[in-house]
Motif scaffolding. Structure first.
Motif, PDB file in Angstrom:
ATOM      1  N   GLY A  95      32.461  59.084  92.176  1.00  0.00           N
ATOM      2  CA  GLY A  95      31.967  58.929  93.685  1.00  0.00           C
ATOM      3  C   GLY A  95      32.334  57.613  94.375  1.00  0.00           C
ATOM      4  O   GLY A  95      31.574  57.353  95.526  1.00  0.00           O
ATOM      5  N   ILE A  96      33.437  57.389  94.145  1.00  0.00           N
ATOM      6  CA  ILE A  96      34.033  56.114  94.637  1.00  0.00           C
ATOM      7  C   ILE A  96      35.508  56.456  95.237  1.00  0.00           C
ATOM      8  O   ILE A  96      36.078  57.312  94.418  1.00  0.00           O
ATOM      9  CB  ILE A  96      34.353  54.954  93.863  1.00  0.00           C
ATOM     10  N   ASP A  97      35.656  56.219  96.536  1.00  0.00           N
ATOM     11  CA  ASP A  97      36.762  56.727  97.325  1.00  0.00           C
ATOM     12  C   ASP A  97      38.146  55.787  96.625  1.00  0.00           C
ATOM     13  O   ASP A  97      38.068  54.693  96.179  1.00  0.00           O
ATOM     14  CB  ASP A  97      36.828  56.233  98.732  1.00  0.00           C
ATOM     15  N   ASP A 150      46.682  64.315  85.250  1.00  0.00           N
ATOM     16  CA  ASP A 150      45.604  64.496  84.326  1.00  0.00           C
ATOM     17  C   ASP A 150      44.187  63.792  85.113  1.00  0.00           C
ATOM     18  O   ASP A 150      43.207  64.593  85.057  1.00  0.00           O
ATOM     19  CB  ASP A 150      45.926  63.808  83.038  1.00  0.00           C
ATOM     20  N   VAL A 151      44.493  62.833  85.735  1.00  0.00           N
ATOM     21  CA  VAL A 151      43.314  62.239  86.246  1.00  0.00           C
ATOM     22  C   VAL A 151      43.025  63.016  87.572  1.00  0.00           C
ATOM     23  O   VAL A 151      41.709  63.426  87.676  1.00  0.00           O
ATOM     24  CB  VAL A 151      43.601  60.935  87.001  1.00  0.00           C
ATOM     25  N   LEU A 152      43.934  63.524  88.465  1.00  0.00           N
ATOM     26  CA  LEU A 152      43.416  64.132  89.413  1.00  0.00           C
ATOM     27  C   LEU A 152      42.856  65.712  89.088  1.00  0.00           C
ATOM     28  O   LEU A 152      42.029  66.180  89.739  1.00  0.00           O
ATOM     29  CB  LEU A 152      44.779  64.566  90.381  1.00  0.00           C
ATOM     30  N   ALA A 153      43.238  66.252  88.127  1.00  0.00           N
ATOM     31  CA  ALA A 153      42.723  67.295  87.695  1.00  0.00           C
ATOM     32  C   ALA A 153      41.284  67.295  87.220  1.00  0.00           C
ATOM     33  O   ALA A 153      40.396  68.223  87.626  1.00  0.00           O
ATOM     34  CB  ALA A 153      43.494  68.011  86.461  1.00  0.00           C
ATOM     35  N   GLU A 154      40.878  66.165  86.727  1.00  0.00           N
ATOM     36  CA  GLU A 154      39.669  66.015  86.242  1.00  0.00           C
ATOM     37  C   GLU A 154      38.690  65.901  87.276  1.00  0.00           C
ATOM     38  O   GLU A 154      37.572  66.150  87.445  1.00  0.00           O
ATOM     39  CB  GLU A 154      39.347  64.900  85.324  1.00  0.00           C
ATOM     40  N   ARG A 155      39.243  65.187  88.717  1.00  0.00           N
ATOM     41  CA  ARG A 155      38.348  65.045  89.740  1.00  0.00           C
ATOM     42  C   ARG A 155      38.262  66.056  90.376  1.00  0.00           C
ATOM     43  O   ARG A 155      37.099  66.395  91.088  1.00  0.00           O
ATOM     44  CB  ARG A 155      38.957  63.989  90.373  1.00  0.00           C
TER      45      ARG A 155
END
Length: 221
Positions: A95-97, A150-155
């Motif tokens: 929820g944070i840019d 990995d981080v972007l995939a979760e987002r």
């Protein structure tokens, strides 16, 4: 005949005690600091492994057991730069840019002094002309791309190996390199001053704001 073995039946250990992982990492970082200083003072070509070992207070055999080449001695300091971004990215709240998160949380080198920041930036500046140093730098950035994916995939709610995720991870990695290169050359001109952390956070926030805004616009379209 007296049996000098200890209670478990084994002969007592001879020689130096085993080195812990923490001690080994501290040694690697210390060697890295001395290597960068010598590279900056006299150039990479003019610096030998023997000189680095002597400056760091280790044997030359220890140096070559620890690093595969004299150029790879810069890896621990460069890794601190990349790890700093990896840690803040992994802590990116939902929820944070991303740009706003970086503006608050980013630091240029993980758990380090201004001397380590300057040393890491010195390597990045030298890498522009030193092919071997640039190769080390680019390989470390390439390895970091999996973490970004990995981080972007979760987002994004997609698997890490999805084409869109990999493309965006590559784009974020490219921005990381461009922004880091810019900071390194900026500190060469102005030095490490008290406002460097603030300038770094603002630059990274603005740079990644451009990328994530494009991603958001594409998804809305």
């Amino acid at each position: 005949m007296v049996d000098f073995r200890v209670n478990d039946g084994r002969a007592p250990r001879r020689g130096r005690p085993p080195v812990s992982d923490e001690q080994r990492e501290r040694q690697r970082l210390d060697i890295s600091r001395h290597a960068v200083r010598l590279f900056a003072e006299q150039g990479v070509a003019a610096t030998s492994g023997q000189q680095i070992a002597q400056a760091a207070g280790v044997s030359e055999s220890t140096l070559w057991r620890t690093f595969r080449s004299k150029e790879s001695c810069v890896e621990p300091l460069l890794t601190k730069v990349i790890d700093a971004f990896r840690v803040v990215l992994q802590a990116w709240p939902a929820g944070i840019d991303l740009a706003e998160h970086l503006r608050v949380a980013y630091q240029p080198v993980l758990d380090s002094s201004s001397a380590d920041i300057e040393a890491a930036h010195a390597v990045i500046r030298m890498a522009r002309d030193e092919v071997a140093l640039r190769a080390v730098y680019l390989v470390l950035l390439e390895r970091a791309e999996d973490t970004l994916a990995d981080v972007l995939a979760e987002r994004m709610g997609m698997p890490p190996d999805a084409f869109e995720v990999r493309v965006q991870a590559a784009a974020v990695n490219a921005v990381l390199k461009v922004a880091t290169d810019h900071l390194a050359h900026d500190t060469a001109e102005h030095g490490i001053t008290a406002d460097v952390p603030h300038r770094d956070r603002e630059l990274f926030a603005d740079a990644f704001g451009l990328v994530t805004r494009v991603f958001s616009d594409e998804r809305r379209g």
